[in-house]
Write a protein that holds these residues in place. Structure first.
Motif, PDB file in Angstrom:
ATOM      1  N   LEU A   1      22.327 -90.916 -20.056  1.00  0.00           N
ATOM      2  CA  LEU A   1      22.248 -91.199 -21.490  1.00  0.00           C
ATOM      3  C   LEU A   1      21.328 -90.220 -22.228  1.00  0.00           C
ATOM      4  N   GLY A   2      20.174 -89.928 -21.654  1.00  0.00           N
ATOM      5  CA  GLY A   2      19.237 -89.036 -22.334  1.00  0.00           C
ATOM      6  C   GLY A   2      19.780 -87.633 -22.536  1.00  0.00           C
ATOM      7  N   MET A   3      20.664 -87.174 -21.643  1.00  0.00           N
ATOM      8  CA  MET A   3      21.221 -85.829 -21.766  1.00  0.00           C
ATOM      9  C   MET A   3      22.073 -85.689 -23.023  1.00  0.00           C
ATOM     10  N   VAL A   4      22.703 -86.764 -23.437  1.00  0.00           N
ATOM     11  CA  VAL A   4      23.529 -86.720 -24.655  1.00  0.00           C
ATOM     12  C   VAL A   4      22.653 -86.449 -25.874  1.00  0.00           C
ATOM     13  N   PHE A   5      21.523 -87.145 -25.968  1.00  0.00           N
ATOM     14  CA  PHE A   5      20.614 -86.924 -27.094  1.00  0.00           C
ATOM     15  C   PHE A   5      20.030 -85.509 -27.061  1.00  0.00           C
ATOM     16  N   ILE A   6      19.647 -85.050 -25.897  1.00  0.00           N
ATOM     17  CA  ILE A   6      19.049 -83.720 -25.775  1.00  0.00           C
ATOM     18  C   ILE A   6      20.031 -82.640 -26.215  1.00  0.00           C
ATOM     19  N   ALA A   7      21.274 -82.730 -25.757  1.00  0.00           N
ATOM     20  CA  ALA A   7      22.280 -81.724 -26.128  1.00  0.00           C
ATOM     21  C   ALA A   7      22.512 -81.703 -27.634  1.00  0.00           C
TER      22      ALA A   7
END
Length: 675
Positions: free
Chosen positions: A264-270
């Protein structure tokens, strides 16, 4: 009073600023009066650049924070996740030197923007395994950790049922595809990270004065540390969310069936990276006022191919003895710190029995944020005191010595060892048989730990000789009539569970002929030593981080102005090849070496470690970090011995003195490039 005529060299220097990009003594020209956009601002660039560096730093530590979830989901060892972490550094190695040479003399903000887009592509790619295989992997995991009753004595025990065998085969095939895919994605992430890491600092240094540079460096490096801290905090939040946020699994994160939302956190980071890369495209080639045209001869030289003197530039860096010793020191400073932070959440989970989200919070707040405070404090001190290069080098060496001694001290802080029956220093497999349960046929029993009322942890209810079981709630089972457990003992966890489920009278009736009871899960409880560990660890990180600003300034000041980006590229290349690539693999292998019991299901040799030897884990993990930092201390002493040749504030006073007699410039507002 009539001014003294300046030489052509002085005129050129005054037109282009001093050797470090300072604008303090630069004379105004008519061309510089043109209106400039908001992107012609050092403050705006710092805002966008530092935001990008923060988000970039978030990704790597976020991935570190979910490694235990990845290991549990894909059934891989720490060496494998260490290899994945090394992929980012391999990507930097492949691009660092050429990128910093070409982009260092080109339009650096646009190069940074392009690299940020590459970074976003790698981050998005890391989410794809969940998109394509998430449902299948979750089903396999739920089937393996069904949460049902553990194998009891004289039950029909098999190593795994046909459904579990099918699930293990499915997971193995998925892992064989996903792990190489993640390696490639993290390789792309490493390529994208190179732009921000190696081009941003020289760009900032070229657009501020050498007097202001230490403070800007401190802000840059200090704010960068916020990224890794936020990465751990984001990991703590996401691991509290179920892997499928749209459903309620019916159990919490303490249940073995729980899988956190690692993706989930990777979506926000991208998403943030894409937005910041779009803003980075708007910045000019240089923020400071445009210089006067160079003489025709130099213009001709600028028009020649970029690669003509590439190897000559490399030779200048390699023959710079101070830069080479500082490079070796940088590698050895980074390896122990990077290795510790790569596996610190896991170390805290296993050594101090913290849940995953709490381990991530402690790592982010108690370690990395403290480093940021130390870096900014050091920058302010350097700005106020203006130390010499030898003084800066001496303090860097002192911080290495403190770190090395501190890691040795931390080796003596731990929780009491988990008490397993019949597991010694060499460790035993889950086919261990006690004399009291030899008739129970526990050879093929899968790992399902229980805590007896004698405060011992047993590998399975079968090993404890338990003949019967009773479900207490969704994830807790009571096992009784256990022939290997002394009924006269009253362990802490047993008493707590008896009181929690109001089982006092029931447990009395379940005890027969001196046979005791057990509860699902291990006996390990909370440990107060974690507070001592965190306090001492934070103090060590604060002291060590205070040497980073001076270390970066030594690198920038010991090279020619035009070679700053290349010097950073050489450092980045060396750190990648000799530091960050082997570092997570070495530390991962050290952690695996401390494993004394593996959860091997369905004859799968790649099972995750179920129990670590506490003493070995501390000695391997922290001892390795202390030894590497001691080598860095030796390199720092060599840099200190040669640092007298470095001028930490070059040429600024001379440039100002030459400028004053030439003309009396009209008053103008302070430049945006100054604080």
């Amino acid at each position: 009073m009539k001014g003294v005529e300046a030489t052509p060299e002085e005129q050129e220097r005054l037109a282009t600023g001093n050797n470090n990009g300072s604008l303090d003594c630069k004379l105004p020209t008519p061309q510089q009066a043109e209106p400039r956009s908001a992107f012609h601002s050092t403050r705006v660039f710092m805002l966008v650049f530092l935001s990008g560096w923060v988000v970039q730093g978030m990704f790597l530590t976020y991935f570190v924070s979910v490694t235990t979830t990845v290991e549990k989901l894909f059934k891989v060892e720490s060496k494998t996740t260490g290899t994945l972490l090394a992929a980012t550094e391999i990507g930097q190695i492949c691009t660092a030197l050429f990128l910093t040479y070409l982009a260092g003399r080109g339009h650096r903000p646009r190069w940074i923007a392009c690299m940020m887009i590459v970074l976003a592509i790698g981050v998005v790619g890391s989410v794809m395994p969940h998109v394509f295989y998430g449902t299948q992997l979750l089903e396999v995991h739920q089937d393996t950790h069904s949460g049902g009753v553990g194998p009891v004595c004289n039950s029909n025990i098999t190593s795994c049922n046909p459904s579990q065998m099918q699930g293990t085969a499915t997971r193995s095939s998925i892992t064989a595809v996903v792990i190489p895919w993640l390696f490639v994605c993290l390789l792309i992430v490493g390529v994208g990270q190179t732009g921000i890491a190696t081009l941003g600092i020289p760009y900032v240094d070229d657009n501020v004065g050498s007097k202001q540079s230490p403070l800007y460096m401190a802000i840059t490096i200090g704010i960068r540390v916020i990224g890794p801290a936020l990465g751990f905090l984001l990991g703590a939040l996401c691991t509290r969310v179920y892997v499928n946020p749209l459903i309620d699994p019916g159990f919490d994160s303490s249940d073995p069936r729980w899988v956190g939302a690692w993706w989930l956190g990777m979506v926000f980071i991208a998403g943030f990276i894409v937005i910041l890369s779009a803003l980075m495209f708007f910045f000019p080639r240089q923020i400071r006022q445009e210089p006067l045209p160079l003489p025709p001869k130099k213009n001709k030289e600028k028009s020649e191919p970029f690669l003509k003197d590439f190897f000559a530039t490399i030779k200048r860096q390699v023959t710079n003895d101070i830069l080479m010793w500082r490079t070796a020191s940088s590698v050895l400073h980074l390896m122990p710190v990077s290795g510790v932070y790569s596996f610190l959440p896991k170390y805290l989970e296993k050594e101090f029995r913290l849940p995953t989200h709490d381990a991530n919070l402690v790592t982010g707040l108690g370690g990395i944020l403290v480093m940021g405070v130390g870096i900014i404090t050091a920058g302010v001190v350097i700005l106020k005191l203006v130390p010499t290069a030898r003084q800066v080098a001496a303090w860097t060496a002192a911080t290495a010595a403190v770190y090395s001694a501190g890691m040795v001290l931390l080796m003596f802080i731990s929780c009491p060892e988990e008490s397993y029956r019949l597991i010694g220093e060499t460790g035993l497999t889950n086919t261990t048989i006690l004399d009291c349960s030899v008739d129970c046929r526990c050879d093929l029993a899968p790992y399902s730990p229980v805590c007896g009322q004698d405060s011992y942890t047993y590998l399975t209810p079968c090993q404890a000789g338990c003949a019967s079981s009773k479900q207490l709630d969704n994830s807790t089972w009571l096992y009784y009539n256990c022939s290997c457990i002394d009924a006269n003992m009253h362990g802490e966890k047993a008493v707590q569970n008896i009181q929690r489920y109001n089982l006092f009278n029931t447990s009395k009736s379940l005890i027969s002929d001196g046979q005791g009871v057990a509860f699902s899960g291990t006996c390990g409880g909370s440990c107060q030593q974690i507070y001592v560990f965190v306090a001492l660890f934070a103090a060590i990180m604060f002291i060590h981080s205070s040497g980073e600003v001076g270390a970066v300034l030594l690198i920038i000041r010991c090279t020619d102005k035009h070679d700053k980006a290349m010097a950073m590229g050489v450092i980045q290349f060396a750190i990648g090849v000799f530091g960050n690539v082997p570092c997570p693999i070495i530390f991962g292998a050290a952690i695996d070496a401390a494993c004394r019991l593996r959860d091997i299901a369905c004859k799968d040799p790649g099972g995750t470690c179920a129990s670590y030897d506490s003493d070995s884990l501390r000695h391997y993990f922290l001892g390795l970090s202390a030894g590497l930092m001691f080598l860095a201390f030796i390199m720092d002493l060599l840099v200190w011995s040669k640092a007298g040749r470095i001028d930490m504030n070059p040429g600024e006073a001379h440039a100002c003195a030459a400028a004053l007699p030439l003309a009396h410039a009209p008053d103008k507002p302070p430049s945006d490039t100054q604080l």
